[in-house]
Scaffold this active site. Structure first.
Site, PDB file in Angstrom:
ATOM      1  CG  HIS A  95     -33.293  16.911   0.924  1.00 22.33           C
ATOM      2  ND1 HIS A  95     -34.060  15.921   0.322  1.00 22.33           N
ATOM      3  CD2 HIS A  95     -32.293  16.271   1.561  1.00 22.33           C
ATOM      4  CE1 HIS A  95     -33.540  14.744   0.612  1.00 22.33           C
ATOM      5  NE2 HIS A  95     -32.461  14.918   1.358  1.00 22.33           N
ATOM      6  CD  GLU A 143     -28.791  13.925   0.070  1.00 21.68           C
ATOM      7  OE1 GLU A 143     -28.441  13.587   1.197  1.00 21.68           O
ATOM      8  OE2 GLU A 143     -29.986  14.106  -0.243  1.00 21.68           O
TER       9      GLU A 143
END
Ligand code: G3P
Length: 231
Positions: A95, A143
């Protein structure tokens, strides 16, 4: 991996509202909405909350991070084996808020695979999306970091990042499912994400901070399902 599509992954991050009892409350809502709508809703929690949530709720629980190390002399590392024993269904990997190096990403995906766990590997650009797709994880999550937490949806503000990621992955002849996240704030953002070719979304702040998380999540799941069926 036997998740039905589409998927909605709720990342609880380190928000105070989504730790411990808060995580339970939000996981309970996620479980209820998943049951009512039939959409797969997974929650990505702190490692310390994996057992708490997985032992009490019938939804897939992901860790927010896993290390590539296997068993042995590794102090403070979060291993895939430990996550599995705690009841996790899998983990996010790389992430933007918990980045790993290329060899660590590959090791983490392999460690999850060895334990039969789901890997959701994050990428911040289409180039990285293609690189991590080559590891054949269960999902690639695109993302753009600059939109995370802004309330400005990637699917509307930067749709080309999503479509370019998918095109680059398909150009490798790989069918890895793609999800997207960053700034997703409502059902329209989710519908748009699925129209772009994703199989679902990652959402954090809009869910965790929602005044009424149940109605928010219901609207999101209904939009995901309807758009996915129509596609
Ligand atoms: O993993 C999902 C996350 O990074 C997106 O955050 O707050 O923009 O939904 P947010």
């Amino acid at each position: 991996m036997n998740w039905t599509l589409p998927v909605v992954i709720l990342n609880f991050k380190a928000y105070r509202e989504a730790i411990g009892p808060g995580a339970e409350r939000l996981a309970y809502v996620a479980e209820t909405v998943s049951r009512e709508t039939g959409v797969t809703v997974a929650v990505a929690v702190q490692p310390t909350d994996v057992y708490r949530i997985s032992s009490r709720h019938e939804i897939p629980v992901l860790a927010q991070h896993v290390d590539p190390q296997r068993e042995g002399s590794w102090t403070g590392h979060v291993t895939a084996l430990a996550l599995k024993e705690a009841g996790a269904a899998g983990s996010l990997v790389n992430h933007s808020e918990r980045r790993l190096g290329a060899s660590e990403i590959a090791g983490a995906v392999e460690a999850l695979r060895e334990e039969g766990l789901v890997s959701v590997v994050c990428a911040d650009t289409p180039r990285v999306a293609r690189a991590v797709a080559a590891l054949e994880p269960d999902f690639v999550a695109i993302e753009p970091p600059e939109l995370i937490g802004t309330g400005i949806s990637v699917s509307k503000a930067k749709p080309e990042v999503v479509t370019d990621s998918i095109a680059r992955i398909r150009s490798l002849g790989l069918n890895v499912p793609v999800v997207c996240g960053a700034g997703i704030s409502g059902p329209d953002d989710v519908a748009r994400a699925i129209e772009l070719g994703t199989v679902g979304v990652l959402i954090s702040s809009a869910y965790v901070k929602a005044r009424d998380p149940q109605s928010f999540l219901t609207s999101v799941c209904e939009a995901a399902l309807e758009t996915f069926r129509r596609r």
